[in-house]
Motif scaffolding. Structure first.
Motif, PDB file in Angstrom:
ATOM      1  N   PRO A  23      50.873  41.565  43.795  1.00 44.45           N
ATOM      2  CA  PRO A  23      49.758  40.993  44.563  1.00 44.45           C
ATOM      3  C   PRO A  23      48.669  40.303  43.736  1.00 44.45           C
ATOM      4  O   PRO A  23      47.587  40.067  44.248  1.00 44.45           O
ATOM      5  N   PHE A  24      48.955  39.996  42.482  1.00 43.40           N
ATOM      6  CA  PHE A  24      47.985  39.316  41.608  1.00 43.40           C
ATOM      7  C   PHE A  24      48.729  38.297  40.745  1.00 43.40           C
ATOM      8  O   PHE A  24      49.966  38.271  40.725  1.00 43.40           O
ATOM      9  N   ALA A  25      47.958  37.518  40.000  1.00 43.30           N
ATOM     10  CA  ALA A  25      48.526  36.443  39.186  1.00 43.30           C
ATOM     11  C   ALA A  25      49.462  36.972  38.102  1.00 43.30           C
ATOM     12  O   ALA A  25      49.332  38.115  37.649  1.00 43.30           O
ATOM     13  N   GLY A  27      50.965  37.595  34.502  1.00 42.31           N
ATOM     14  CA  GLY A  27      50.323  37.855  33.216  1.00 42.31           C
ATOM     15  C   GLY A  27      49.234  38.902  33.265  1.00 42.31           C
ATOM     16  O   GLY A  27      48.724  39.303  32.227  1.00 42.31           O
ATOM     17  N   GLY A  28      48.859  39.363  34.462  1.00 48.24           N
ATOM     18  CA  GLY A  28      47.836  40.410  34.592  1.00 48.24           C
ATOM     19  C   GLY A  28      48.490  41.789  34.551  1.00 48.24           C
ATOM     20  O   GLY A  28      49.712  41.917  34.440  1.00 48.24           O
ATOM     21  N   PRO A  29      47.658  42.837  34.633  1.00 46.95           N
ATOM     22  CA  PRO A  29      48.183  44.190  34.471  1.00 46.95           C
ATOM     23  C   PRO A  29      49.277  44.599  35.458  1.00 46.95           C
ATOM     24  O   PRO A  29      50.276  45.206  35.062  1.00 46.95           O
ATOM     25  N   THR A  30      49.107  44.272  36.737  1.00 47.09           N
ATOM     26  CA  THR A  30      50.113  44.679  37.731  1.00 47.09           C
ATOM     27  C   THR A  30      51.433  43.977  37.443  1.00 47.09           C
ATOM     28  O   THR A  30      52.522  44.581  37.491  1.00 47.09           O
ATOM     29  N   ASP A  31      51.329  42.694  37.126  1.00 48.53           N
ATOM     30  CA  ASP A  31      52.501  41.882  36.811  1.00 48.53           C
ATOM     31  C   ASP A  31      53.216  42.430  35.568  1.00 48.53           C
ATOM     32  O   ASP A  31      54.442  42.572  35.554  1.00 48.53           O
ATOM     33  N   VAL A  32      52.453  42.758  34.565  1.00 46.29           N
ATOM     34  CA  VAL A  32      53.042  43.233  33.300  1.00 46.29           C
ATOM     35  C   VAL A  32      53.774  44.565  33.525  1.00 46.29           C
ATOM     36  O   VAL A  32      54.929  44.733  33.120  1.00 46.29           O
ATOM     37  N   GLY A  79      52.009  47.925  44.120  1.00 44.06           N
ATOM     38  CA  GLY A  79      50.599  47.982  44.505  1.00 44.06           C
ATOM     39  C   GLY A  79      49.820  48.817  43.502  1.00 44.06           C
ATOM     40  O   GLY A  79      50.355  49.240  42.475  1.00 44.06           O
ATOM     41  N   HIS A  80      48.561  49.052  43.822  1.00 40.03           N
ATOM     42  CA  HIS A  80      47.751  49.854  42.903  1.00 40.03           C
ATOM     43  C   HIS A  80      46.578  50.521  43.613  1.00 40.03           C
ATOM     44  O   HIS A  80      46.496  50.502  44.850  1.00 40.03           O
ATOM     45  N   MET A  81      45.713  51.118  42.812  1.00 38.35           N
ATOM     46  CA  MET A  81      44.560  51.839  43.338  1.00 38.35           C
ATOM     47  C   MET A  81      43.737  50.984  44.303  1.00 38.35           C
ATOM     48  O   MET A  81      43.131  51.512  45.233  1.00 38.35           O
ATOM     49  N   HIS A 144      36.138  39.574  38.125  1.00 39.74           N
ATOM     50  CA  HIS A 144      37.013  40.554  38.786  1.00 39.74           C
ATOM     51  C   HIS A 144      38.142  39.830  39.505  1.00 39.74           C
ATOM     52  O   HIS A 144      38.169  38.603  39.564  1.00 39.74           O
ATOM     53  N   ALA A 145      39.054  40.613  40.070  1.00 38.95           N
ATOM     54  CA  ALA A 145      40.255  40.035  40.684  1.00 38.95           C
ATOM     55  C   ALA A 145      40.187  40.051  42.211  1.00 38.95           C
ATOM     56  O   ALA A 145      41.201  40.166  42.887  1.00 38.95           O
ATOM     57  N   GLY A 146      38.968  39.907  42.747  1.00 39.79           N
ATOM     58  CA  GLY A 146      38.820  39.863  44.202  1.00 39.79           C
ATOM     59  C   GLY A 146      38.318  41.191  44.747  1.00 39.79           C
ATOM     60  O   GLY A 146      38.479  42.237  44.120  1.00 39.79           O
ATOM     61  N   GLY A 148      38.039  44.552  46.283  1.00 35.15           N
ATOM     62  CA  GLY A 148      39.026  45.619  46.452  1.00 35.15           C
ATOM     63  C   GLY A 148      40.001  45.736  45.292  1.00 35.15           C
ATOM     64  O   GLY A 148      40.785  46.678  45.243  1.00 35.15           O
ATOM     65  N   SER A 149      39.957  44.776  44.373  1.00 27.30           N
ATOM     66  CA  SER A 149      40.837  44.893  43.204  1.00 27.30           C
ATOM     67  C   SER A 149      40.299  46.012  42.303  1.00 27.30           C
ATOM     68  O   SER A 149      39.146  46.434  42.440  1.00 27.30           O
ATOM     69  N   VAL A 150      41.114  46.459  41.382  1.00 29.93           N
ATOM     70  CA  VAL A 150      40.695  47.531  40.475  1.00 29.93           C
ATOM     71  C   VAL A 150      39.478  47.107  39.661  1.00 29.93           C
ATOM     72  O   VAL A 150      38.524  47.871  39.492  1.00 29.93           O
ATOM     73  N   SER A 151      39.509  45.880  39.153  1.00 31.38           N
ATOM     74  CA  SER A 151      38.398  45.400  38.320  1.00 31.38           C
ATOM     75  C   SER A 151      37.103  45.330  39.132  1.00 31.38           C
ATOM     76  O   SER A 151      36.023  45.644  38.616  1.00 31.38           O
ATOM     77  N   HIS A 152      37.210  44.934  40.392  1.00 32.06           N
ATOM     78  CA  HIS A 152      36.024  44.879  41.253  1.00 32.06           C
ATOM     79  C   HIS A 152      35.484  46.277  41.527  1.00 32.06           C
ATOM     80  O   HIS A 152      34.293  46.559  41.329  1.00 32.06           O
ATOM     81  N   ASN A 172      42.142  35.223  40.756  1.00 30.80           N
ATOM     82  CA  ASN A 172      43.328  35.695  41.483  1.00 30.80           C
ATOM     83  C   ASN A 172      44.034  36.862  40.802  1.00 30.80           C
ATOM     84  O   ASN A 172      45.113  37.281  41.226  1.00 30.80           O
ATOM     85  N   GLY A 173      43.425  37.341  39.769  1.00 32.63           N
ATOM     86  CA  GLY A 173      44.005  38.446  39.015  1.00 32.63           C
ATOM     87  C   GLY A 173      43.223  38.543  37.726  1.00 32.63           C
ATOM     88  O   GLY A 173      42.491  37.603  37.364  1.00 32.63           O
ATOM     89  N   THR A 174      43.373  39.662  37.010  1.00 37.16           N
ATOM     90  CA  THR A 174      42.608  39.731  35.765  1.00 37.16           C
ATOM     91  C   THR A 174      43.349  39.046  34.604  1.00 37.16           C
ATOM     92  O   THR A 174      42.780  38.930  33.522  1.00 37.16           O
ATOM     93  N   GLY A 175      44.579  38.581  34.849  1.00 40.24           N
ATOM     94  CA  GLY A 175      45.219  37.706  33.853  1.00 40.24           C
ATOM     95  C   GLY A 175      44.359  36.464  33.651  1.00 40.24           C
ATOM     96  O   GLY A 175      43.852  36.199  32.547  1.00 40.24           O
ATOM     97  N   PRO A 176      44.122  35.678  34.724  1.00 38.90           N
ATOM     98  CA  PRO A 176      43.221  34.518  34.588  1.00 38.90           C
ATOM     99  C   PRO A 176      41.786  34.904  34.238  1.00 38.90           C
ATOM    100  O   PRO A 176      41.102  34.173  33.509  1.00 38.90           O
ATOM    101  N   ASP A 191      38.280  46.241  33.166  1.00 41.46           N
ATOM    102  CA  ASP A 191      39.694  45.900  33.366  1.00 41.46           C
ATOM    103  C   ASP A 191      40.623  47.033  32.943  1.00 41.46           C
ATOM    104  O   ASP A 191      40.254  47.910  32.164  1.00 41.46           O
ATOM    105  N   GLN A 192      41.856  46.958  33.474  1.00 33.78           N
ATOM    106  CA  GLN A 192      42.879  47.938  33.107  1.00 33.78           C
ATOM    107  C   GLN A 192      43.379  47.664  31.691  1.00 33.78           C
ATOM    108  O   GLN A 192      43.538  46.517  31.276  1.00 33.78           O
ATOM    109  N   ILE A 193      43.674  48.737  31.000  1.00 36.92           N
ATOM    110  CA  ILE A 193      43.984  48.672  29.569  1.00 36.92           C
ATOM    111  C   ILE A 193      45.145  47.737  29.233  1.00 36.92           C
ATOM    112  O   ILE A 193      45.103  47.060  28.205  1.00 36.92           O
TER     113      ILE A 193
HETATM  114  C1  MLT Z   1      45.932  42.270  38.161  1.00 33.25           C
HETATM  115  O1  MLT Z   1      47.127  42.508  38.026  1.00 33.25           O
HETATM  116  O2  MLT Z   1      45.463  41.134  38.029  1.00 33.25           O
HETATM  117  C2  MLT Z   1      44.995  43.425  38.379  1.00 33.25           C
HETATM  118  O3  MLT Z   1      45.673  44.586  38.718  1.00 33.25           O
HETATM  119  C3  MLT Z   1      43.865  43.028  39.197  1.00 33.25           C
HETATM  120  C4  MLT Z   1      42.860  44.108  39.470  1.00 33.25           C
HETATM  121  O4  MLT Z   1      43.111  44.858  40.403  1.00 33.25           O
HETATM  122  O5  MLT Z   1      41.824  44.172  38.812  1.00 33.25           O
END
Ligand code: MLT
Length: 309
Positions: A23-25, A27-32, A79-81, A144-146, A148-152, A172-176, A191-193
């Protein structure tokens, strides 16, 4: 009869490639995390798993799509938190419910939160950061990534502790967002580690603290928030795999077994650990444990977060 059908299905599933919505761009944490785990799962399942990045509305656009997908095991979501807990209090008109509309498959990774800033952001440590952002709350901005995102959600928690309301800059994600931080276009991020270790080690961004009780082995020089003077800020997110509600128990069991096998694989573990993830224990990897986590996280975040205006 049900049991017979279910086990027959398990023997044949999957017969074609599976789509994994992220659900995010890219290269970001969820994608990785999703890519690391699914590349091993695909070997176990004998079919490819195609990642589809569907962005927008803090991950809730993609999660709505996943909730409405056919429950045949061919469309899943990592998905995530945020998407599966914090979205509930933040979006009163959320088109899905994390507990009612999904079958939990497996927790994939715990992801500690760090307070990070652009390399030339003036404060040199967390104490200075606190003083600086309080004094300049109208000037500084947090990526932040929108909503409700983790970063937000993580920075909302930080801001409520500091009693400030800086401007948020959504991506659109914490990658960008990380690219913008490296480029100096935004000031800081929670941000997530997994998104941060390579950049911190390369010296392209600053890390003030990790919001967990212990330091992380991948970043031994980064102090905890308690060590750095802000013990109240504790935050760790998580990434997990879900299928649409009504997916058969046999398919859920196949997917869970493949995820568990991935988390036991040395190469997968090494990659996740290098990026600072916390690998779930065997007891934490069951669908039941994930269901319990989602329930407890919704209960935890609901009193903390107010609906987005
Ligand atoms: C992401 O993959 O971009 C993050 O998980 C976004 C976020 O929730 O901060």
């Amino acid at each position: 009869l049900c049991g017979f059908v279910a086990s027959g299905e398990a023997q044949t599933y999957p017969t074609r490639s599976i789509t994994m919505i992220v659900p995010f761009a890219a290269g970001g944490p969820t994608d990785v995390v999703a890519r690391i785990v699914t590349s091993h799962m695909a070997q176990t399942l004998g079919q490819s798993i195609i990642i589809e990045n569907v962005v927008g509305a803090g991950g809730t656009t993609a999660t709505t799509r996943a909730a409405r997908a056919a429950n045949d095991g061919y469309m899943l979501i990592t998905g995530h938190m945020g998407t599966h807990a914090a979205s509930v209090p933040l979006y009163p008109k959320l088109a899905y419910h994390p507990e009612k509309d999904f079958e939990p498959i497996a927790l994939l990774a715990g992801t500690p939160i760090l307070i990070l800033a652009r390399k030339d952001f003036p404060p040199k440590d967390l104490k200075e950061f606190v003083t600086y952002v309080k004094a300049n709350a109208e000037k500084v901005n947090a990526a932040h990534a929108g909503i409700g995102s983790v970063s937000h959600v993580s920075c909302e928690l930080l801001h409520s502790i500091l009693d400030i309301k800086p401007v948020g800059v959504p991506f659109n994600g914490t990658g960008p967002a990380m690219n913008a931080l490296v480029g100096g276009q935004v000031d800081y991020i929670c941000d997530q580690i997994v998104n941060a270790v390579p950049q911190i080690n390369a010296g392209t961004i600053k890390a003030y603290a990790i919001a967990t009780a212990e330091r992380n082995p991948s970043l031994p020089n980064v102090p905890t928030t308690a060590e750095a003077g802000l013990p109240a800020f504790q935050a760790q997110a998580w990434n997990a795999m879900f299928a649409p509600k009504g997916t058969s128990p046999a398919i859920v069991a196949s997917l869970n077994a493949a995820a568990v096998r991935a988390l036991d694989d040395e190469t997968v573990r090494k990659r996740l650990l290098e990026l600072g993830s916390v690998i779930p224990t065997p007891a934490e990897r069951t669908p039941e444990a994930l269901a319990a986590l989602v329930k407890s996280e919704i209960a935890k975040w609901t009193p903390v977060l107010k609906p987005a205006s």
